[in-house]
Design an enzyme around this catalytic site. Structure first.
Site, PDB file in Angstrom:
ATOM      1  N   ASN A 106       0.800   5.201   1.799  1.00  0.00           N
ATOM      2  CA  ASN A 106       0.381   6.605   1.921  1.00  0.00           C
ATOM      3  C   ASN A 106      -0.794   6.960   1.025  1.00  0.00           C
ATOM      4  OD1 ASN A 106       2.003   7.347   4.007  1.00  0.00           O
ATOM      5  ND2 ASN A 106       3.624   8.213   2.742  1.00  0.00           N
ATOM      6  N   HIS A 149      11.154   2.918   0.826  1.00  0.00           N
ATOM      7  CA  HIS A 149      10.331   3.759   1.700  1.00  0.00           C
ATOM      8  C   HIS A 149      10.053   3.035   3.019  1.00  0.00           C
ATOM      9  CE1 HIS A 149       6.316   5.798   2.697  1.00  0.00           C
ATOM     10  NE2 HIS A 149       7.310   6.487   3.196  1.00  0.00           N
ATOM     11  N   SER A 190       8.548   9.844   0.740  1.00  0.00           N
ATOM     12  CA  SER A 190       7.234   9.239   0.980  1.00  0.00           C
ATOM     13  C   SER A 190       6.190   9.756   0.002  1.00  0.00           C
ATOM     14  CB  SER A 190       6.780   9.471   2.417  1.00  0.00           C
ATOM     15  OG  SER A 190       6.891  10.814   2.768  1.00  0.00           O
ATOM     16  N   GLU A 223       8.653  -0.343   1.463  1.00  0.00           N
ATOM     17  CA  GLU A 223       8.155  -0.378   0.087  1.00  0.00           C
ATOM     18  C   GLU A 223       9.350  -0.200  -0.850  1.00  0.00           C
ATOM     19  OE1 GLU A 223       3.701   1.625   0.620  1.00  0.00           O
ATOM     20  OE2 GLU A 223       5.414   2.959   0.393  1.00  0.00           O
TER      21      GLU A 223
END
Ligand code: CAA
Length: 286
Positions: free
Chosen positions: A193, A143, A122, A155
């Site tokens: 993120n 991800h 991540s 992702e």
């Protein structure tokens, strides 16, 4: 090199994320090989998957026969060599560069030359992880979000040397797993993120600044901002250790003060209050 047809998926690391990814893979009909370091950890992951599939049967979202077929397609191993026949291997081990580099170097020697290697990292760089492989073009990021079986996004991360074939194959697998895949590049935090980590850190700073309780902060963000769960509940779910590590990794790369983990959460991590998995974080779990 053309991407192989993906029939068999390997998942390395069967913690909360890896077990969730393995669950998605068997539900989508893939032969799946899950690798953990001990038989006990492997069995724990299988029990977790079996439990959530049973809940689907209980709620008539799945038949017992489909559950049994899915569980039968999950094989467990502690031996990395058993991933040799996989067309795609998804890594979901500890978020440390050293062990990941070691793993990708080993996988390189075990799998076929056309096998695609994906990391669920991540906050680390997919490009750096890919450098451990002698064929970095076959390495991509996939991800997933926590909890992987429930969160729709994946992702698909293109590293500097990822081939179009590897990216497209990972995207297609993401879609077959029932996810909404998006394509992005290997930048710190990728898409979600990059935004969510500083936002959660802001939420933590508000805890001190406005002297609000975790319960009231959660109510504020669910009832006032439409979040599906409050930030303290979310951090307990994701793992306070995971969040601190991701914040530090992104701060190191971007040097934005909001990325740095606030002292309160670092202290919680150091005290072992890391959320659901330890039984206590912002809240207590029995
Ligand atoms: N794995 C598999 N299945 C699960 C599960 C899990 N971890 N947790 C729950 N389920 C199953 C259960 O069987 C459950 O049904 P029962 O309770 O009847 O057994 C079913 O899913 C539905 O669960 P919920 O009722 O809890 O589902 P919900 O509708 O309340 O939604 C949620 C839950 C999707 C998690 C929602 O609260 C949500 O969207 N929260 C936000 C989560 C989020 O933001 N995640 C991203 C975190 S950041 C991240 O992951 C990035 C990173 O890199 C760290």
């Amino acid at each position: 090199m053309a991407a192989p047809e993906i029939r068999r998926i390997g998942v390395v690391g069967l913690g909360a994320m890896g077990a969730g990814i393995a669950q998605l893979a068997i539900e989508a009909g893939y032969e799946t090989v899950g690798r953990e370091v001990t038989d006990e950890l492997g069995s724990k992951a299988r029990d977790r998957v079996a439990h959530f599939l049973q809940r689907k049967v209980d709620k008539e979202q799945m038949t017992e026969a489909v559950r049994e077929t899915a569980l039968a397609s999950l094989s467990l191993t502690t031996d990395l060599a058993d991933l040799g026949g996989c067309d795609l291997v998804i890594e979901a081990i500890v978020e440390d560069l050293g062990p990941k580099l070691e793993l990708f170097g080993e996988l390189d020697r075990i799998v076929r030359p056309d096998t695609i290697l994906a990391t669920n990292t991540s906050a680390l760089s997919v490009t750096e992880i890919a450098a451990a492989s002698s064929s970095p073009q076959r390495v991509v990021g996939m991800h997933f979000f926590n909890p992987a079986p429930l969160m729709p996004l994946v992702e698909i991360v293109r590293a500097e040397l990822s081939s179009d074939e590897a990216v497209d194959a990972a995207f297609a697998v993401g879609a077959r797993l029932g996810k909404r895949p998006i394509r992005c590049h290997d930048t710190p935090g990728f898409v979600v993120n990059r935004v969510l980590i500083p936002l959660l850190n802001d939420c933590l700073r508000v805890l001190d600044e406005s002297r609000v309780s975790p319960e009231d902060l959660d109510t504020a963000m669910t009832a006032g901002a439409g979040w599906p769960m409050g930030p303290c509940t979310l951090l307990d779910l994701v793992g306070i250790d995971v969040h601190v590590h991701a914040s530090e990794a992104l701060y190191e790369k971007l040097r934005e003060p909001r990325m740095a983990p606030p002292p309160r959460i670092v202290a919680m991590k150091n005290a072992g209050l890391i959320g659901r998995k330890s039984g206590r974080g912002f809240y207590r779990y029995d």
